[in-house]
Design a protein around this motif. Sequence first.
Motif, PDB file in Angstrom:
ATOM      1  N   ILE A  28      -9.541 -29.296   1.813  1.00  0.00           N
ATOM      2  CA  ILE A  28      -9.154 -30.841   2.481  1.00  0.00           C
ATOM      3  C   ILE A  28      -9.591 -30.114   3.861  1.00  0.00           C
ATOM      4  O   ILE A  28      -9.757 -30.650   4.750  1.00  0.00           O
ATOM      5  N   LYS A  29      -8.898 -28.931   4.345  1.00  0.00           N
ATOM      6  CA  LYS A  29      -9.089 -28.170   5.673  1.00  0.00           C
ATOM      7  C   LYS A  29     -10.708 -28.365   6.389  1.00  0.00           C
ATOM      8  O   LYS A  29     -11.276 -28.903   7.223  1.00  0.00           O
ATOM      9  N   GLU A  30     -11.000 -28.076   4.998  1.00  0.00           N
ATOM     10  CA  GLU A  30     -12.762 -28.379   5.238  1.00  0.00           C
ATOM     11  C   GLU A  30     -13.491 -29.560   5.266  1.00  0.00           C
ATOM     12  O   GLU A  30     -14.651 -30.059   5.839  1.00  0.00           O
ATOM     13  N   ILE A  31     -12.709 -30.151   4.547  1.00  0.00           N
ATOM     14  CA  ILE A  31     -13.339 -31.904   4.592  1.00  0.00           C
ATOM     15  C   ILE A  31     -13.179 -32.533   5.963  1.00  0.00           C
ATOM     16  O   ILE A  31     -13.902 -32.849   6.531  1.00  0.00           O
ATOM     17  N   ALA A  32     -12.254 -31.743   6.638  1.00  0.00           N
ATOM     18  CA  ALA A  32     -11.371 -32.978   7.301  1.00  0.00           C
ATOM     19  C   ALA A  32     -11.970 -31.909   8.372  1.00  0.00           C
ATOM     20  O   ALA A  32     -12.640 -32.738   9.666  1.00  0.00           O
ATOM     21  N   GLU A  33     -12.704 -31.183   8.893  1.00  0.00           N
ATOM     22  CA  GLU A  33     -12.529 -30.615   9.725  1.00  0.00           C
ATOM     23  C   GLU A  33     -14.695 -30.908  10.313  1.00  0.00           C
ATOM     24  O   GLU A  33     -15.137 -31.248  11.043  1.00  0.00           O
ATOM     25  N   GLY A  34     -14.974 -31.247   8.382  1.00  0.00           N
ATOM     26  CA  GLY A  34     -16.705 -31.887   9.151  1.00  0.00           C
ATOM     27  C   GLY A  34     -16.428 -33.194   8.864  1.00  0.00           C
ATOM     28  O   GLY A  34     -18.092 -33.615   9.335  1.00  0.00           O
ATOM     29  N   LEU A  35     -15.554 -34.054   8.759  1.00  0.00           N
ATOM     30  CA  LEU A  35     -15.615 -35.542   9.279  1.00  0.00           C
ATOM     31  C   LEU A  35     -14.588 -35.162  10.836  1.00  0.00           C
ATOM     32  O   LEU A  35     -14.641 -36.513  11.287  1.00  0.00           O
ATOM     33  N   ASP A  36     -14.289 -34.135  11.555  1.00  0.00           N
ATOM     34  CA  ASP A  36     -14.074 -34.486  12.569  1.00  0.00           C
ATOM     35  C   ASP A  36     -12.208 -35.218  12.119  1.00  0.00           C
ATOM     36  O   ASP A  36     -12.496 -36.522  12.649  1.00  0.00           O
ATOM     37  N   ALA A  37     -11.442 -35.295  11.154  1.00  0.00           N
ATOM     38  CA  ALA A  37     -10.987 -36.373  11.251  1.00  0.00           C
ATOM     39  C   ALA A  37      -9.329 -35.245  11.176  1.00  0.00           C
ATOM     40  O   ALA A  37      -9.172 -33.835   9.958  1.00  0.00           O
ATOM     41  N   PRO A  38      -8.272 -36.107  11.093  1.00  0.00           N
ATOM     42  CA  PRO A  38      -6.874 -35.418  10.501  1.00  0.00           C
ATOM     43  C   PRO A  38      -6.416 -35.281   9.280  1.00  0.00           C
ATOM     44  O   PRO A  38      -6.788 -35.991   8.260  1.00  0.00           O
ATOM     45  N   GLN A  39      -6.832 -34.323   9.183  1.00  0.00           N
ATOM     46  CA  GLN A  39      -5.991 -33.415   7.523  1.00  0.00           C
ATOM     47  C   GLN A  39      -5.382 -33.788   6.819  1.00  0.00           C
ATOM     48  O   GLN A  39      -5.730 -34.632   5.532  1.00  0.00           O
ATOM     49  N   PRO A  40      -4.226 -34.316   7.510  1.00  0.00           N
ATOM     50  CA  PRO A  40      -3.517 -34.762   6.293  1.00  0.00           C
ATOM     51  C   PRO A  40      -3.038 -36.545   5.785  1.00  0.00           C
ATOM     52  O   PRO A  40      -3.170 -37.148   4.412  1.00  0.00           O
ATOM     53  N   PHE A  41      -4.008 -36.602   6.631  1.00  0.00           N
ATOM     54  CA  PHE A  41      -4.726 -38.342   6.223  1.00  0.00           C
ATOM     55  C   PHE A  41      -5.751 -38.140   5.240  1.00  0.00           C
ATOM     56  O   PHE A  41      -5.443 -39.193   4.540  1.00  0.00           O
TER      57      PHE A  41
END
Lengths: 144, 144
Positions: A28-41
């Motif tokens: 998830i962390k990498e995905i959130a970074e890859g999208l520049d989006a809030p991780q918990p969301f």
Amino acid sequence: MFSQSCKYAIRAMFLIAQRSNEGKFIGIKEIAEGLDAPQPFIAKILQDLSKKTMVISAKGPNGGFMLSESQRHTTLLDIVVAVDGNKIINSCCLGLRDCNEKSPCPVHDEYKLIRKKINSMLSTTQVSDYNDELSMSKLFLKDK
Amino acid sequence: MFSQSCKYAIRAMFLIAQRSNEGKFIGIKEIAEGLDAPQPFIAKILQDLSKKTMVISAKGPNGGFMLSESQRHTTLLDIVVAVDGNKIINSCCLGLRDCNEKSPCPVHDEYKLIRKKINSMLSTTQVSDYNDELSMSKLFLKDK
DNA sequence: ATATTAAAAGAGTTAAAGGTCTTTTATTAT
DNA sequence: ATAATAAAAGACCTTTAACTCTTTTAATAT
């Protein structure tokens, strides 16, 4: 057009599809970074897609998300319907519940064509269709 | 696609346009009934359009709303921009602020065509285009 | 076995959209 | 002038989407 959740869902699926080629789970962390989006969301959204068996998840070390061979053929329409429901497919753009061929709103006929185009775009695009372009940074999933 | 306010605004403008032919003001109560929409909410929306000089309003007995000759040529795009802003005209359907020809999202090219169609529909339709069909009940602005 | 890693679950918060209510202001018919 | 009418103004309430935080559960590497 799409809810924020749905936009994130589509972008996340494109990203997971790309990484799934390499046969590894992406966290998830990498995905959130890859999208520049809030991780918990993002976590919430993927949890939901996982429940709907649109993505495989694994807990523990080296865990994360991944798409099976068949899941890589998921279309954008599948995602949109899963997240936002099917209102995009058939609802009147002026909000009339009963708008149809028999009793149309003023823009019914024109909007019908647009809706058709939208559906066509969504149903013909699969999440793995742009793996290569994404890898080569010809297409982007985040700003900046 | 459009906010609820925007949908009501479009429908209200179609209705006011139709009644403006008869040279009379139409009151909020009648508009709300004609759209089957909450009266105070419609009042607020029209107040807003009135401030933006997209509709003429008159207080007191026989007052209400009406469109001037030139206001009858207002396009749906004018209304949408006034109520929802211009995001519909130019924003990325996956929510990327920086999505453009140089750094496109995966659906940029396909969505561009759809956005063009939407803009075309909105900019070519004027609020008085369907006065006759509405009068003859061939087109509808409310459910049931 | 245990510590560590990472998703699942679910409660909680915030902001914006949607909608309501009350008071004020302007107009007009009498 | 006055009463009645109808929009303007603005405060208020409700619901939903968007987002966060904390705790639990499952997996794996040592």
